[in-house]
Design a protein around this motif. Structure first.
Motif: not given
Length: 176
Positions: A94-116
């Motif tokens: 609704g009108p409320f939001s919550y931010d989660v910030k992540l600081k990384a030194t350098e992005f390496e790669y992206i993976s996609f996977f199937e979970d259980r």
């Protein structure tokens, strides 16, 4: 309107469907109704036995209603700043939001996977073995397209980890 910055990537999940918002409003309404009943029986119609039952019912059913109300109404938006290597996840209800910030030194790669559970997830890997879980998808093609688009924008590699023990680097030149 503001200028679009070249060093930022915005990912929006979009709006919820009308029936999801209807279900969320029903769950939130039931939660508020349980609060009113508890207050009534605890403070106005003072009966210890009924107040304890109302409190236990409120804890059990109220928690259920609140969690499912959040589940059906929450959306997640992401902003990736390439200059500072910061990922900001914004959860909106609704009108409320919550931010989660992540600081990384350098992005390496992206993976996609199937979970259980049979869903397909996308992770953004950084600093050797650390990762950030981005989104879950119901089918492999959606997860692949999202991961491919993001890896192209970030100019990093893409890993197909849908088969356990058989990880494959995706050749992005052959796909396009």
């Amino acid at each position: 309107m503001g200028e679009k910055k070249e060093n930022e990537i915005s990912i929006f999940t979009g709006k919820r469907a009308w029936y999801e918002l209807l279900l969320a409003s029903i769950f939130f309404g039931a939660f508020i109704y349980m609060i009113v009943l508890f207050v009534y029986f605890a403070f106005i119609e003072v009966s210890i036995k009924i107040a304890i039952r109302a409190f236990v019912t409120f804890l059990l059913c109220g928690t259920y209603c609140l969690v499912y109300g959040f589940k059906f109404s929450a959306t997640k938006n992401m902003l990736i700043n390439l200059e500072t290597n910061t990922v900001i996840s914004r959860y909106i209800i609704g009108p409320f939001s919550y931010d989660v910030k992540l600081k990384a030194t350098e992005f390496e790669y992206i993976s996609f996977f199937e979970d259980r559970y049979g869903e397909f997830g996308t992770n953004l890997w950084y600093v050797k073995n650390r990762h950030y879980k981005m989104y879950s998808f119901e089918d492999k093609e959606s997860a692949f397209q999202f991961s491919l688009n993001l890896s192209n924008k970030l100019n990093i590699d893409l890993l197909d980890a849908t088969e356990k023990g058989n990880f494959k680097w995706v050749e992005k030149e052959n796909i396009q």
